[in-house]
Motif scaffolding. Structure first.
Motif, PDB file in Angstrom:
ATOM      1  N   GLN A 347       0.814  -1.220   0.000  1.00 50.31           N
ATOM      2  CA  GLN A 347       0.000   0.000   0.000  1.00 50.31           C
ATOM      3  C   GLN A 347       0.848   1.270   0.000  1.00 50.31           C
ATOM      4  O   GLN A 347       0.517   2.263  -0.650  1.00 50.31           O
ATOM      5  CB  GLN A 347      -0.930  -0.004   1.212  1.00 50.31           C
ATOM      6  CG  GLN A 347      -1.948  -1.138   1.209  1.00 50.31           C
ATOM      7  CD  GLN A 347      -2.710  -1.240   2.514  1.00 50.31           C
ATOM      8  OE1 GLN A 347      -2.594  -0.364   3.374  1.00 50.31           O
ATOM      9  NE2 GLN A 347      -3.476  -2.313   2.681  1.00 50.31           N
ATOM     10  N   GLU A 348       1.955   1.245   0.730  1.00 51.15           N
ATOM     11  CA  GLU A 348       2.798   2.436   0.850  1.00 51.15           C
ATOM     12  C   GLU A 348       3.936   2.453  -0.162  1.00 51.15           C
ATOM     13  O   GLU A 348       4.865   3.260  -0.043  1.00 51.15           O
ATOM     14  CB  GLU A 348       3.362   2.510   2.277  1.00 51.15           C
ATOM     15  CG  GLU A 348       2.277   2.660   3.340  1.00 51.15           C
ATOM     16  CD  GLU A 348       2.858   2.833   4.731  1.00 51.15           C
ATOM     17  OE1 GLU A 348       4.103   2.783   4.873  1.00 51.15           O
ATOM     18  OE2 GLU A 348       2.071   3.032   5.675  1.00 51.15           O
ATOM     19  N   GLU A 349       3.854   1.566  -1.157  1.00 50.87           N
ATOM     20  CA  GLU A 349       4.810   1.543  -2.271  1.00 50.87           C
ATOM     21  C   GLU A 349       6.260   1.412  -1.799  1.00 50.87           C
ATOM     22  O   GLU A 349       7.165   2.070  -2.308  1.00 50.87           O
ATOM     23  CB  GLU A 349       4.643   2.797  -3.145  1.00 50.87           C
ATOM     24  CG  GLU A 349       3.260   2.911  -3.747  1.00 50.87           C
ATOM     25  CD  GLU A 349       3.119   4.120  -4.655  1.00 50.87           C
ATOM     26  OE1 GLU A 349       4.046   4.962  -4.657  1.00 50.87           O
ATOM     27  OE2 GLU A 349       2.111   4.223  -5.357  1.00 50.87           O
ATOM     28  N   GLN A 350       6.463   0.523  -0.808  1.00 55.89           N
ATOM     29  CA  GLN A 350       7.824   0.256  -0.333  1.00 55.89           C
ATOM     30  C   GLN A 350       8.499  -0.834  -1.164  1.00 55.89           C
ATOM     31  O   GLN A 350       9.716  -0.997  -1.091  1.00 55.89           O
ATOM     32  CB  GLN A 350       7.794  -0.165   1.136  1.00 55.89           C
ATOM     33  CG  GLN A 350       7.283   0.903   2.091  1.00 55.89           C
ATOM     34  CD  GLN A 350       7.173   0.394   3.525  1.00 55.89           C
ATOM     35  OE1 GLN A 350       7.559  -0.741   3.823  1.00 55.89           O
ATOM     36  NE2 GLN A 350       6.642   1.217   4.412  1.00 55.89           N
ATOM     37  N   LEU A 351       7.700  -1.582  -1.940  1.00 61.38           N
ATOM     38  CA  LEU A 351       8.259  -2.635  -2.775  1.00 61.38           C
ATOM     39  C   LEU A 351       8.710  -2.069  -4.117  1.00 61.38           C
ATOM     40  O   LEU A 351       8.128  -1.117  -4.628  1.00 61.38           O
ATOM     41  CB  LEU A 351       7.236  -3.745  -3.006  1.00 61.38           C
ATOM     42  CG  LEU A 351       6.640  -4.419  -1.763  1.00 61.38           C
ATOM     43  CD1 LEU A 351       5.699  -5.536  -2.176  1.00 61.38           C
ATOM     44  CD2 LEU A 351       7.738  -4.942  -0.849  1.00 61.38           C
ATOM     45  N   PHE A 352       9.752  -2.673  -4.666  1.00 63.85           N
ATOM     46  CA  PHE A 352      10.207  -2.284  -6.007  1.00 63.85           C
ATOM     47  C   PHE A 352      10.813  -3.500  -6.687  1.00 63.85           C
ATOM     48  O   PHE A 352      11.092  -4.515  -6.041  1.00 63.85           O
ATOM     49  CB  PHE A 352      11.215  -1.131  -5.951  1.00 63.85           C
ATOM     50  CG  PHE A 352      12.506  -1.470  -5.261  1.00 63.85           C
ATOM     51  CD1 PHE A 352      13.636  -1.830  -5.994  1.00 63.85           C
ATOM     52  CD2 PHE A 352      12.615  -1.426  -3.870  1.00 63.85           C
ATOM     53  CE1 PHE A 352      14.828  -2.148  -5.367  1.00 63.85           C
ATOM     54  CE2 PHE A 352      13.809  -1.735  -3.229  1.00 63.85           C
ATOM     55  CZ  PHE A 352      14.926  -2.102  -3.982  1.00 63.85           C
ATOM     56  N   LEU A 353      11.009  -3.404  -7.994  1.00 66.58           N
ATOM     57  CA  LEU A 353      11.493  -4.532  -8.777  1.00 66.58           C
ATOM     58  C   LEU A 353      12.930  -4.330  -9.234  1.00 66.58           C
ATOM     59  O   LEU A 353      13.357  -3.211  -9.508  1.00 66.58           O
ATOM     60  CB  LEU A 353      10.614  -4.746 -10.013  1.00 66.58           C
ATOM     61  CG  LEU A 353       9.140  -5.094  -9.778  1.00 66.58           C
ATOM     62  CD1 LEU A 353       8.431  -5.263 -11.120  1.00 66.58           C
ATOM     63  CD2 LEU A 353       8.995  -6.362  -8.948  1.00 66.58           C
ATOM     64  N   LYS A 354      13.644  -5.447  -9.295  1.00 67.71           N
ATOM     65  CA  LYS A 354      14.926  -5.500  -9.987  1.00 67.71           C
ATOM     66  C   LYS A 354      14.791  -6.536 -11.097  1.00 67.71           C
ATOM     67  O   LYS A 354      13.908  -7.398 -11.053  1.00 67.71           O
ATOM     68  CB  LYS A 354      16.062  -5.860  -9.030  1.00 67.71           C
ATOM     69  CG  LYS A 354      16.502  -4.709  -8.137  1.00 67.71           C
ATOM     70  CD  LYS A 354      17.755  -5.086  -7.350  1.00 67.71           C
ATOM     71  CE  LYS A 354      18.269  -3.907  -6.544  1.00 67.71           C
ATOM     72  NZ  LYS A 354      19.518  -4.243  -5.794  1.00 67.71           N
ATOM     73  N   PHE A 355      15.690  -6.446 -12.077  1.00 70.83           N
ATOM     74  CA  PHE A 355      15.558  -7.292 -13.255  1.00 70.83           C
ATOM     75  C   PHE A 355      16.891  -7.975 -13.559  1.00 70.83           C
ATOM     76  O   PHE A 355      17.942  -7.329 -13.603  1.00 70.83           O
ATOM     77  CB  PHE A 355      15.106  -6.466 -14.457  1.00 70.83           C
ATOM     78  CG  PHE A 355      13.813  -5.735 -14.229  1.00 70.83           C
ATOM     79  CD1 PHE A 355      12.600  -6.330 -14.521  1.00 70.83           C
ATOM     80  CD2 PHE A 355      13.810  -4.455 -13.691  1.00 70.83           C
ATOM     81  CE1 PHE A 355      11.405  -5.661 -14.296  1.00 70.83           C
ATOM     82  CE2 PHE A 355      12.618  -3.775 -13.462  1.00 70.83           C
ATOM     83  CZ  PHE A 355      11.416  -4.384 -13.753  1.00 70.83           C
ATOM     84  N   GLU A 356      16.819  -9.306 -13.777  1.00 66.81           N
ATOM     85  CA  GLU A 356      18.020 -10.080 -14.074  1.00 66.81           C
ATOM     86  C   GLU A 356      18.012 -10.485 -15.541  1.00 66.81           C
ATOM     87  O   GLU A 356      17.075 -11.134 -16.010  1.00 66.81           O
ATOM     88  CB  GLU A 356      18.086 -11.326 -13.199  1.00 66.81           C
ATOM     89  CG  GLU A 356      19.341 -12.149 -13.415  1.00 66.81           C
ATOM     90  CD  GLU A 356      19.399 -13.373 -12.518  1.00 66.81           C
ATOM     91  OE1 GLU A 356      20.391 -14.122 -12.604  1.00 66.81           O
ATOM     92  OE2 GLU A 356      18.440 -13.594 -11.738  1.00 66.81           O
TER      93      GLU A 356
END
Length: 736
Positions: A347-356
């Motif tokens: 909800q608080e947008e603390q997650l993010f993505l990395k890409f391999e």
């Protein structure tokens, strides 16, 4: 004395109808004559329902029913005249029964003693009873009876064994291990001895049970038990507590370097491939280690500490060992809080993505990017993809987080060139969720992303559920147009049935299989070639994961693997890096052996204590290696100065200053540090709680504090010395 029938023996002994076998009183009336009574006893003896024996005053056998001799398979002529205590021995394997000679020597009645023939220790078991006979006041020997209790004895013995030992593996069971640890630690506490306890849990065992069946799982556990016994070349007690959980007690061992080597050997042996009737499989193991009295004085505390260490080992990535420390309990609590707060993180947008990057083996071109979820936590900082995957695995937020990841990944991919695909790993719980296919369709529509550019990585575990529901979901995904990858293929429980049931586009070769191929002979490479051939026959692509060396890259390319990923190409990178690399021409990555998969390092920028004479100084630990450390905070410290470095938790390392520059000193340890199993370092030994107790402290497990207050000083100096070094003014780095 030669054998005579019972009738003749009774007559010769003068006992007739009295004594041990006759009536209690000659005055008792009976309808049977003496001859009839003796005939009845002869019949009883011959029937096997009642056997008889007698000895003289010296304990030599004077009579024995022929049926007894036949049953124990010893000729009667070899028995008569021999001491009873030499011919028969107690059958109790644990030696709890009194010896036969002691009971005979007491000249008192006895009953129910189980014996075996001394010449046939594995033969029939008899139950003997006897009572002394007297001629007036003089002891005349024993008269007694016997019966065959072989079947009953072995049934009871098996019952006793099952109460102490695991029926499947033959190892000690939970009850016996608990008793052995409790009794050992009680004795060792009085003797001031150490004892290590290992908790061991198999990784991916449940998948073997689910795919190959419980019979295969049972056979696997037997093989694991056998390997455990062969790999532990020290005095120890090994037990299976139930399921796939094992326990090992190693007395008189507190050297964490040696214990780490033992644990690593066990892990290495258990992860070698297993051959079962139902198929071939590969599993792993995680180990937690605690040492008494350092990590607990009583059995409950030590086992609990080992459990916490095992939990930390599994959360650290599995396939590793971990020593207990007082910090682990806080880590466990913090991890549970993280699992509970995942919903807030979304909800608080603390997650993010990395890409391999997934790279073409032929020309090094990046063909696809696999998404990894990370978490920027307000207290912990960045939680990388490996740790986050472990947190998510035990959380109830799998569906919510997984749906967010698909949506967010599609949004990023929409900004990439059309030639680049996006790969997303799908947890089993998300795949089984009713709204999964709709969520995928919605994510594609919102991002305006072509369905064929989305590649969903599905593990074989999804097939453990309802077959109809799985087939329905796969059909809907195929109709949607997304690509499907069968993940972790070759992990030991792969089935061709999965490939027939689902429209997969790619087979992803399991990282563990790649690792085995790199470390061992060509069997694994042969299996990889077979997988590549199978994929080619089914018109599927192949991708290998976890490539770390150029040698492995070359071998896999020779096997025909089309795509690869791993540290040799790139670690997962941020979206900004991806967008920069994808601008202009194709993104190409050449494999490089210089890219090593870095082991995680524990934070070393922290306050510690160093002791000189009996004075303690607080300094900042800036750097830590096996052989030494870099400390900051003291001034005017000459080369050659000796410190005791207190790393906390009873970890003391003697070190010498080998270089000094202002407020910074380089230290060399007298004894190198050892691996702690999780990428960090620890001392081989710790302060002994027994030493602390002798200095006046109650005997207890070690705390996380420093140990500079031991009576008399850690270096054996007297108390009250004046500090020889001053504190340097803090630098801006220190203040941070």
């Amino acid at each position: 004395m030669a054998w005579v029938p019972l009738k003749g023996f009774l007559a010769k002994s003068g006992l007739r109808s009295g004594g041990a076998f006759g009536a209690a009183s000659t005055h008792t009336s009976s309808a049977l004559s003496d001859t009839e009574k003796l005939a009845m006893l002869d019949e009883l003896e011959q029937s096997g329902l009642g056997w008889f024996w007698a000895s003289d005053a010296q304990g030599n056998i004077t009579y024995l029913s022929a049926a007894i001799a036949d049953r124990i398979e010893v000729p009667l002529i070899e028995i008569l005249g021999q001491p009873l205590s030499n011919m028969f021995v107690c059958a109790d394997r644990d030696g709890r029964s009194k010896s036969l000679s002691l009971m005979l020597g007491a000249h008192k009645s006895f009953s129910g003693i189980a014996v075996r023939a001394e010449k046939r220790p594995e033969g029939a078991v008899l139950r003997l009873s006897g009572r002394p006979a007297f001629n007036g006041e003089k002891f005349a020997g024993f008269r007694g009876t016997g019966s065959d209790i072989t079947d009953e004895f072995f049934r009871e013995e098996e019952t006793v064994r099952l109460a102490k030992y695991d029926s499947l593996t033959g190892l000690s069971n939970r009850y016996r291990m608990k008793h052995r640890i409790e009794s050992t630690l009680t004795a060792f506490k009085a003797a001031k001895r150490n004892c290590a306890v290992m908790m061991l849990d198999l990784d991916k065992f449940k998948h073997v049970n689910d795919t190959l069946g419980h019979a295969a799982g049972d056979e696997l556990l037997k093989q694991v038990a056998d390997r455990l016994q062969r790999s532990l070349e020290v005095e120890c007690e090994i037990g299976r507590l139930g399921g796939d959980e094992f326990q090992v007690m190693i007395p008189d061992k507190d050297d964490r370097g040696e214990l780490g080597e033992i644990a690593l050997k066990v892990i290495t042996m258990l992860r070698q491939p297993y051959s079962l009737e139902e198929g071939r499989c590969v599993i792993g193991a995680s180990i937690g280690i605690a040492i008494a009295p350092h990590d607990g004085v009583n059995a409950d505390d030590v086992v609990r500490s080992a459990d916490l260490a095992l939990y930390a080992a599994k959360n650290g990535g599995r396939g590793q060992y971990r020593f207990f420390s007082g910090e682990l309990e806080n880590e466990a609590l913090f991890r549970r809080r993280l699992e509970e707060n995942l919903g807030v993180a979304v909800q608080e947008e603390q997650l993010f993505l990395k890409f391999e990057p997934m790279v073409s083996a032929e020309d090094g071109t990046v063909r696809a990017l696999e998404t990894h979820i990370c978490w920027m936590h307000d207290q912990r900082g960045e939680i990388d993809e490996e740790e986050f995957a472990l947190i998510l695995d035990g959380s109830s937020q799998v569906v919510e987080v997984g749906t967010w990841a698909i949506r967010e990944a599609c949004r990023h991919a929409a900004q990439w060139p059309d030639t680049i695909r996006l790969a997303v790993n799908i947890p089993v719980a998300l795949f089984a969720h009713d709204g999964f296919v709709d969520a995928v369709a919605e994510a594609l529509e919102q991002a305006d992303l072509a369905a064929h550019r989305l590649e969903l990585e599905i593990s074989e575990a999804v097939f453990f559920g309802d077959a109809n529901a799985v087939d329905r979901t796969l059909a809907q995904l195929f109709k949607l147009g997304v690509r499907l990858t069968l993940d972790e293929f070759g992990s030991g429980y792969s089935s061709l049935a999965y490939l027939r049931r689902a429209p997969f586009d790619t087979i992803k070769i399991d990282e563990a299989l790649v690792s085995e191929a790199e470390q061992h002979d060509s069997k694994e490479l042969g299996l990889i070639r077979a997988i590549v051939a199978l994929a080619g026959a089914l018109e599927m692509d192949t991708i290998a994961n976890g490539i770390e060396t150029t040698e492995m890259f070359a071998r896999l390319k020779e096997c025909g693997v089309k795509h690869m990923q791993g540290p040799i190409f790139s670690d997962p990178v941020t979206s900004d890096v991806v967008e920069t690399e994808l601008v202009g021409e194709l993104w190409k990555i050449a494999p490089s052996g210089d890219r090593m998969k870095r082991a995680k390092r524990r934070t070393v920028f922290r306050k510690i204590q160093v002791i000189h004479d009996d004075h303690s100084y607080e300094v900042t630990l800036r750097n830590l290696s096996r052989s030494g450390a870099l400390i900051q905070g003291l001034s005017d410290v000459p080369k050659g100065t000796q410190f005791v470095v207190d790393l906390g938790g009873g970890q003391l390392a003697v070190a010498t200053v080998i270089r000094t520059n202002g407020d910074t000193q380089g230290l060399e340890f007298e004894q190198s540090l050892v691996d702690d199993g999780s990428g960090g370092l620890c001392t081989r030994n710790r302060v002994s709680p027994y030493a602390l107790a002798s200095a006046g402290t109650p005997l207890a497990a070690l705390s996380q504090g420093n140990y500079n207050a031991m009576q008399g000083g850690l270096l054996g100096q007297g108390a009250g010395s004046i500090p020889q070094f001053g504190y340097a003014a803090p630098t801006r780095h220190d203040a941070a």
